[in-house]
Design an enzyme around this catalytic site. Structure first.
Site, PDB file in Angstrom:
ATOM      1  CG  HIS A   1       5.278   5.318  -4.935  1.00  0.00           C
ATOM      2  ND1 HIS A   1       5.939   4.627  -5.932  1.00  0.00           N
ATOM      3  CD2 HIS A   1       5.755   4.798  -3.769  1.00  0.00           C
ATOM      4  CE1 HIS A   1       6.773   3.755  -5.410  1.00  0.00           C
ATOM      5  NE2 HIS A   1       6.677   3.822  -4.091  1.00  0.00           N
TER       6      HIS A   1
ATOM      7  CG  HIS B   1       3.467   0.868  -5.541  1.00  0.00           C
ATOM      8  ND1 HIS B   1       3.717   1.950  -4.729  1.00  0.00           N
ATOM      9  CD2 HIS B   1       3.970  -0.215  -4.889  1.00  0.00           C
ATOM     10  CE1 HIS B   1       4.324   1.534  -3.631  1.00  0.00           C
ATOM     11  NE2 HIS B   1       4.502   0.232  -3.702  1.00  0.00           N
TER      12      HIS B   1
ATOM     13  N   GLY C   1       0.797  -1.210   0.000  1.00  0.00           N
ATOM     14  CA  GLY C   1       0.000   0.000   0.000  1.00  0.00           C
ATOM     15  C   GLY C   1       0.833   1.266   0.000  1.00  0.00           C
TER      16      GLY C   1
ATOM     17  CB  VAL D   1       9.440   4.700 -11.181  1.00  0.00           C
ATOM     18  CG1 VAL D   1       8.832   6.040 -11.589  1.00  0.00           C
ATOM     19  CG2 VAL D   1       8.888   3.572 -12.055  1.00  0.00           C
TER      20      VAL D   1
ATOM     21  CB  SER E   1      10.738   4.834  -1.564  1.00  0.00           C
ATOM     22  OG  SER E   1      10.550   4.107  -0.359  1.00  0.00           O
ATOM     23  CB  SER E   2       5.827   3.660   0.626  1.00  0.00           C
ATOM     24  OG  SER E   2       5.151   3.043  -0.454  1.00  0.00           O
TER      25      SER E   2
END
Length: 286
Positions: free
Chosen positions: A34, A37, A31, A178, A187-188
């Site tokens: 971004h 993903h 979850g 990316v 990154s989250s």
């Protein structure tokens, strides 16, 4: 787009698509999604008829309870984004659905050759948690293919070995990192950065590419290069955590047979642990 929380409902939909002869892709996530993903989702769409995304903050792969507690949970926003990208099904189970007897009683999967080296050496149990949840998802969905980001390179290689060793009929697709326009890998955990840290964060990529350039130019005193790079990181305001130069295929030490090497980096900036990597030609003239 279907949003399901239980295993029986997931299996029902997978069974229906299988009966229709659909090719199924799985994109496992935790979850807080971004554009990185979404690149996985786009790759899945290009290769399959049906795209399933799992959203599960896996407690088994966290070695620090405080890290698990503060990991961002943004399911509503995630589902809205996935719906816009044409995802067919989101599987968003509670921890009790995946580990009904609790994590401590869960049968686990270990990939010993890759679980305890590199990042695994400082995060005991992390990759066991990764291998276990991926195995469970593969058993539930039985996907034709699964997409994983190359940013978590050791994880990607571990999953490839897991699939080979266990005989899963799932193709593993690695999707390139990316980056933002400034080079920072998406990154989250970038959300942990304050505004000043976010401006500084791209220096990690710049320093990594400086090391890659030195290697491509033939410098081979690896210990000295790693020390120089760690010093550059500290001078730039980072706290170096892990820094390796390894064979990109085996993750073992580079040697005369290595054709592609990989630089693996992790460094703390404030409350964010940032990771990155780059592959480079090695022994190209050998």
């Amino acid at each position: 787009m279907l949003i399901l929380e239980t295993v029986p409902l997931l299996r029902r939909e997978v069974r229906r698509w299988r009966q229709e002869g659909k090719r199924i892709a799985l994109v496992p996530t935790m979850g807080n999604l971004h554009d990185g993903h979404m690149a996985l989702v786009n790759e899945a769409h290009a290769r399959a008829d049906v795209v399933i995304v799992s959203v599960f903050v896996n407690p088994m792969q966290f070695d620090r309870p405080d890290d698990l507690a503060r990991y961002p949970r943004t399911l509503q926003e995630d589902c809205e984004q996935l719906n816009r990208h044409g995802v067919d099904l989101v599987f968003a189970p509670a921890a009790e659905e995946i580990y009904p007897q609790g994590v401590s009683q869960q049968t686990y999967v270990d990939v010993p050759a890759l679980s305890s080296i590199l990042e695994g050496a400082s995060r005991p149990g992390h990759f066991r948690g990764v291998a276990t949840i991926v195995s469970k998802l593969f058993n539930l969905v039985q996907p034709d293919l699964a997409c994983f980001g190359e940013k978590d390179y050791q994880q990607l290689q571990l999953i490839r070995k897991l699939v080979a060793d266990m005989g899963y009929g799932t193709e593993i697709v690695g999707v390139p990192i990316v980056r933002g326009e400034d080079g920072l890998a998406l990154s989250s955990r970038n959300g942990y950065l304050d505004s000043d840290e976010r401006r500084l964060a791209p220096r990690l990529y710049n320093i990594m590419m400086q090391l890659a350039s030195q290697l491509e130019n033939g410098e081979r005193d690896l210990e000295a290069l790693l020390e120089q790079t760690a010093s550059r990181l500290r001078q730039a305001g980072f706290c170096p955590d892990e820094l390796f130069i390894r064979d990109a295929d085996t993750l073992g030490d580079v040697n005369v047979d290595t054709r592609t090497a990989i630089v693996l980096m992790a460094a703390w900036l404030g409350q964010a642990r940032l990771i990155d990597n780059v592959r480079i030609a090695f022994n190209a003239d050998a």
